[in-house]
Scaffold this active site. Structure first.
Site, short mmCIF file in Angstrom:
data_model
loop_
_atom_site.label_atom_id
_atom_site.label_comp_id
_atom_site.label_asym_id
_atom_site.label_seq_id
_atom_site.Cartn_x
_atom_site.Cartn_y
_atom_site.Cartn_z
N LEU A 77 -100.48 -44.75 -35.69
CA LEU A 77 -100.51 -44.38 -37.11
C LEU A 77 -99.40 -45.13 -37.84
O LEU A 77 -98.26 -45.16 -37.38
CB LEU A 77 -100.25 -42.87 -37.28
CG LEU A 77 -101.10 -41.90 -36.45
CD1 LEU A 77 -100.61 -40.47 -36.67
CD2 LEU A 77 -102.56 -42.02 -36.83
N CYS A 78 -99.73 -45.73 -38.98
CA CYS A 78 -98.72 -46.42 -39.78
C CYS A 78 -97.70 -45.40 -40.29
O CYS A 78 -98.06 -44.39 -40.90
CB CYS A 78 -99.36 -47.12 -40.97
SG CYS A 78 -98.14 -47.67 -42.18
N VAL A 79 -96.43 -45.68 -40.07
CA VAL A 79 -95.38 -44.71 -40.41
C VAL A 79 -95.31 -44.44 -41.91
O VAL A 79 -95.23 -43.28 -42.34
CB VAL A 79 -94.01 -45.15 -39.83
CG1 VAL A 79 -93.57 -46.50 -40.36
CG2 VAL A 79 -92.95 -44.09 -40.12
N ALA A 82 -98.34 -42.51 -43.00
CA ALA A 82 -98.30 -41.17 -42.43
C ALA A 82 -97.30 -40.29 -43.17
O ALA A 82 -97.57 -39.12 -43.47
CB ALA A 82 -97.95 -41.24 -40.95
#
Lengths: 130, 134
Positions: A77-79, A82
């Protein structure tokens, strides 16, 4: 073939997550390597373990988790995406002073460099979304 | 080192959805990977480059200034589809001036924006190793 997936839409709202899952599963069954599935934009919502669909519906998050457990697929997941959408792991929760985390098993949170790496490392980058 | 040809294909208006803003994030992060990078703007994506944007009424932070940083990140080729501009009553003069400095040409300041027709853009897309769609 070494394949990377990019999922840009959230579960249930959009078919992208379903199609990406079926594509990944079929690719693995055909003997291809799924190097990574990167979740961006609302796609990060695939990775919350609080997902609670009706019992007679498919469980999109759990399917991903099972794919990771069965085949070692790297679910990222892209930080930044997210954080905006309230998806965090224990480290992120602590860093941002949150009282809970919600990341699902088999997923991890990392940066956009992981997506660019997919583009460079894989034979194909397949995007799911509008 | 083998460098891949990466194109960031922008198809959506800058505001209304987050795709353009988050797409630009990928371009800026991706610049660190030293690949052969270009961007393309088609459909409502051409509005991303329109000059004089004001988001104050939206309560959103404008990300237009980030496009001006692209030259410093060695993202120096931005292809804008001519037909998409014309269909929206725009031409090259309506776009933000975006430039880069060519170190092989005594740091001459050059425009990053290249208006190309649909057939040419089709050829450019076909020549890429990877196309990111935002």
């Amino acid at each position: 073939m070494k394949i990377g997936l990019l999922v840009n839409e959230g579960p249930y709202q959009h078919q992208a997550a379903d199609t990406a899952y079926h594509f990944a599963k079929a690719a693995i069954e055909k003997g291809h390597e799924v190097f990574r599935v990167f979740f961006y934009h609302d796609g990060v919502n695939n990775g919350t373990r609080l997902t609670t669909p009706p019992q007679d519906d498919r469980h999109v998050q759990r399917r991903w988790t099972e794919l990771a457990e069965a085949h070692g697929v790297d679910l990222v997941l892209c930080v930044a995406a997210a954080q905006r959408r309230g998806i965090c792991d224990p480290d992120e929760a602590k860093r941002n002073g949150k009282d809970a985390d919600n990341i699902a098993p088999g997923f991890r949170i990392s940066g956009l460099g992981q997506l660019v790496e997919v583009a460079i490392e894989c034979d194909r980058l397949v995007t799911f979304g509008d | 080192m083998f460098r891949k040809k990466l194109m960031y294909l922008n198809r959506r208006a800058p505001y209304g959805t987050i795709y353009a803003a988050e797409g630009l994030e990928v371009v800026l992060i991706g610049a660190a990977f030293d690949q052969d990078v270009c961007m393309a703007f088609v459909g409502d994506g051409v509005y991303q480059l329109k000059a004089g944007q004001d988001t104050s009424g939206l309560g959103l932070k404008s990300f237009s200034p980030a496009y001006r940083a692209l030259g410093d990140y060695d993202v120096t080729r931005l292809y804008v589809e001519r037909e998409s501009l014309e269909e929206r009553g725009l031409d090259a003069g309506d776009l933000m001036p975006l430039t880069w400095e060519d170190e092989d040409d005594d740091w001459a300041e050059k425009s990053s924006i290249h208006v190309v027709d649909r057939a040419e853009l089709t050829r450019l897309i076909d020549a890429q190793d990877v196309v990111f769609n935002f």
